[in-house]
Write an enzyme that holds these catalytic residues in place. Structure first.
Site, short mmCIF file in Angstrom:
data_model
loop_
_atom_site.label_atom_id
_atom_site.label_comp_id
_atom_site.label_asym_id
_atom_site.label_seq_id
_atom_site.Cartn_x
_atom_site.Cartn_y
_atom_site.Cartn_z
N ASP A 285 0.87 -1.17 0.00
CA ASP A 285 0.00 0.00 0.00
C ASP A 285 0.91 1.23 0.00
O ASP A 285 2.12 1.14 0.28
CB ASP A 285 -0.94 -0.01 1.22
CG ASP A 285 -2.15 0.90 1.00
OD1 ASP A 285 -2.11 1.76 0.09
OD2 ASP A 285 -3.15 0.76 1.74
N TRP A 286 0.33 2.37 -0.30
CA TRP A 286 1.11 3.60 -0.49
C TRP A 286 1.65 4.11 0.86
O TRP A 286 0.91 4.71 1.65
CB TRP A 286 0.24 4.65 -1.17
CG TRP A 286 0.19 4.56 -2.68
CD1 TRP A 286 0.37 5.60 -3.55
CD2 TRP A 286 -0.03 3.40 -3.52
NE1 TRP A 286 0.28 5.17 -4.85
CE2 TRP A 286 0.04 3.83 -4.87
CE3 TRP A 286 -0.25 2.05 -3.27
CZ2 TRP A 286 -0.12 2.96 -5.95
CZ3 TRP A 286 -0.40 1.18 -4.35
CH2 TRP A 286 -0.33 1.63 -5.66
#
Ligand code: BGC
Length: 740
Positions: A285-286
């Site tokens: 995920d970012w």
């Protein structure tokens, strides 16, 4: 003449020669780049491409960039990125490997809020709404539609497929997921993924795993045992992966049992890749990557969204770790191979994406069909709904129903065509904006009830709203709960409760329409006649709601999650993380184990407000002839459903199974959505996945079905069981990698 013939034949000879040389150069190119041969299998193609790649090219594939400028990091997105989107990974032109252009997410093509110009696209109803249809075909169609918009917007990776189990109704992202049951969530989300990928693009499944609350998502450690996790959250992922075959898995922000999800060897290396033999790649995920060596070794294949992380772990530090021998070359090969394999397997190389026009009109209809099957009629005393054709005065109150329908916020937010219908609400920036899709229920109700006077009151003053309600035959109150990424909204509707009470006191014929991310508290449920849970209904939400209220469409949604009476009924009455300072670490002990949602309520004999699986319609369905039998070791359940009402409609018969020594008295074993005309009946046979009859034994890493008698329950909901049968099952041991 002769001369002419000579010229012509010379021209033909020249053309033939050119074609031959062109052909041979194409053949030569193919021979030089054999991975471009679409008739080879994706594993072979990935292997061939990998062999031709330099170490730098492999490193290119494993490091992703944010595709939007980030002022707070003084970051400028790469020029070749699709600006305003989630991510970009450069291609390798020399080898014919295209860039990866990544877009959010589950309800359609999103725009990163920071981008000044927005991609205005079609929004499906929320993921939880789609789960509430219990209709996998509809989930597939919706996925196919948003995947088409992704492809035509120039994206070949869609960050959709959210399947975190609804463990806590307060999770701010429940609206992105598939509810509280592993089978329902896995089947519905997996179907959506398959639909997205039918466009020859990749979809993810996410957020792997246990990211079941947004509070402190980067700072909390979710604790759960191996067996309980495999029978709950992980099982939902497993079902979704089996059905959807996603090219990528996105690991989550939180820690699980002490390790960050993106450097968690148990989750990534052992369960996902070894036990389930997942052939695709894991992207972070970012901002969820926290290391180089540990992450690489644990199974993370691609760092996403630079500069969200503290360091470019899969950039220069990975290059150095390889040079020092701290990361074996073989692991970099494995990472690149997995990414390439998914790119070949899902059509990214053979069917390059191109920006092209979108058929918004037909997409709006697909979204509307989803919203219409998603809405759950929770209550309908004295058959107040559908509204009678001769109703003369209708009061519509609250919820900005004159302007549009609410959407869920965060990275998945789709900016609607026509813009935000209620643009002035706070917060306007992250986690906002608060978005209303411009599909006003009020206008749609007026269109369907041309003979009625339909008034509107904004609902800001309960006294004025009550006066409007008193002057009408029927009052329809709209209430909303805003939810989004990075926060967990209250279950209470706050001041709107007093509004509903005031309207209900003024008019006995009160309908409440709820637009919420997930379950909300309804202290007034006993004092209104009808309640329609419409979720976040998307692009055509207003029309869908009106069609349901006025009977153009028969409601057929069923709850994908239990609605509690109050928070004292939850495994954790106080939301974990409450009262902590920002960035303070904390632990969430998921001590209820696999007893999630209705399983928890059943186990503890709690009476919910509305149970899992519940939903009414304008027709009735009778069940008969329940039979349970074992064929070739599998349990098959057969029964007849008959529409005994007066209108055509859809029903969702639900098969629950009950065994001894389980985490809860019963589990959803199978379901089927059926459409029947009045008087029509159909015989249905469903197979119960053997994992739903087993417990997972961590010591032997096997699914074990104990020999003995099991109960099969056929119900309209988890609390409305119409028929029971019992069946003897022999002992059975399934390997950890069992697939049906
Ligand atoms: C979200 C992901 C999303 C990513 C890219 C993160 O904040 O958790 O679901 O795909 O951003 O926008």
């Amino acid at each position: 003449m002769l001369f002419g013939i000579g010229l012509r034949s010379a021209a033909i000879a020249l053309a033939l020669a050119a074609a031959a040389s062109g052909g041979s150069s194409a053949a030569a190119a193919k021979a030089q780049r054999p991975w471009l041969n679409a008739s080879l299998n994706p594993d072979r193609r990935a292997e061939l491409a990998l062999r031709a790649m330099t170490r730098e090219e492999k490193l290119t594939l494993v490091f992703g960039y944010f595709a939007t400028d980030a002022d707070w990091k003084k970051y400028k997105a790469p020029k070749a990125a699709r600006y305003g989107s989630a991510g970009y990974i450069p291609g390798i032109a020399r080898l014919g490997i295209p860039p990866q252009w990544q877009t959010d997410a589950g309800v359609g093509v999103a725009t990163q809020g920071a981008a000044p110009s927005k991609r205005e696209r079609t929004s499906l109803p929320s993921g939880l709404a789609t789960a509430a249809t219990w209709n996998p075909q509809l989930a597939f169609q919706g996925g196919a539609m948003i995947g088409d918009e992704a492809r035509r917007s120039g994206f070949n990776v869609m960050l959709a497929g959210g399947v975190n189990l609804l463990r806590d109704p307060r999770n701010g992202r429940n609206f992105e997921y598939g509810g509280e049951d592993p089978l329902l969530a896995g089947v519905m989300v997996g179907s959506q993924i398959a639909g997205i990928q039918s466009n020859k693009i990749i979809s993810t499944v996410k957020h792997y795993a246990m990211n079941d609350l947004e509070a402190g998502r980067n700072y909390h450690d979710a604790r759960i045992g191996d067996s309980a996790a495999r029978m709950s959250d992980l099982l939902a992922f497993q079902f979704a992966i089996e059905r959807g075959n996603p090219g990528s898995v996105m690991c989550a922000y939180n820690r699980v049992n002490g390790d960050y999800a993106c450097e968690n060897a148990w989750l990534l290396r052992n369960v996902l890749k070894a036990d389930w033999r997942y052939p695709g790649y894991v992207m972070s995920d970012w901002g969820a990557t926290h290391s180089t060596e540990k992450a690489v070794e644990s199974g993370l294949d691609q760092q996403s969204g630079w500069p969200f992380d503290d360091a470019p772990f899969y950039g220069a530090p990975l290059r150095e770790a390889l040079a020092r021998g701290n990361v074996p070359q073989g692991r970099l090969d494995d990472m690149a191979r997995r990414i390439l394999r998914s790119m070949f397997a899902h059509g990214l190389v053979d069917r390059p994406v191109r920006i092209a026009p979108i058929d918004f009109a037909s997409h709006a209809r697909i979204s509307r069909a989803d919203a219409e099957e998603a809405a759950v009629l929770l209550k309908n005393d004295s058959r107040l709904l559908p509204l009678r054709a001769d109703t003369r005065r209708i009061a519509v109150i609250g919820g900005h129903a004159d302007k549009g329908v609410l959407a869920g916020s965060g990275s998945s937010l789709v900016y609607p065509r026509g813009g935000n219908a209620v643009p002035d609400l706070e917060p306007k920036s992250w986690p906002g904006p608060v978005m209303y899709d411009p599909s006003p229920p009020l206008a749609a109700i007026r269109r369907l009830a041309p003979a009625a006077v339909v008034s509107f009151d904004p609902g800001t003053n309960p006294v004025a709203a009550a006066a409007a309600a008193r002057a009408a035959e029927v009052a329809i109150v709209f209430v909303t709960q805003w939810a989004g990424e990075s926060f967990d909204p209250p279950l209470s509707l706050g001041a709107q409760d007093a509004l509903v009470e005031a309207v209900a006191a003024a008019n006995p014929n009160t309908v409440v329409v709820v637009e919420s991310g997930g379950p909300v508290l309804m202290p007034w449920a006993g004092r209104v006649k009808s309640i329609l849970e419409a979720w976040y209904p998307g692009t055509s939400g207003g029309e869908a709601i009106a069609n349901l209220l006025l009977g153009a469409v028969n409601p057929s949604g069923r709850l994908p999650a239990t609605f509690p009476k109050d928070e004292s009924q939850l495994p954790r009455p106080v939301r974990p993380g409450t009262g902590l300072k920002d960035k303070e670490m904390f632990t969430i002990d998921y001590s209820e184990g696999a007893a999630v949602g209705y399983k928890w309520f059943d186990r503890n004999n709690l009476e919910p407000q509305f149970p899992f699986g519940h939903g009414l319609g304008y027709s009735e369905f009778a069940y008969s002839g329940l039979k349970a039998q074992v064929t070739a070791a599998d349990l098959f359940v057969t029964f007849t459903v008959k529409n005994v009402g007066k209108v055509a409609g859809k029903d969702v018969p639900q098969v629950y199974v009950a065994g001894d020594g389980w985490e809860a008295p019963k589990r959803l074993g199978a379901f089927r959505k059926v459409a029947l005309a009045p008087g029509q009946e159909t015989r249905v046979t469903v197979r119960v996945d053997p994992r739903l009859l087993a417990t997972f034994d961590s010591a032997t890493r096997t699914w074990r079905i104990a020999p003995g008698t099991y109960e099969v329950l056929l119900g309209r909901s988890s609390r409305d069981i119409a028929a029971r049968a019992s069946v003897r099952l022999p002992a059975r041991v399934l390997p950890v990698g069992y697939r049906p």
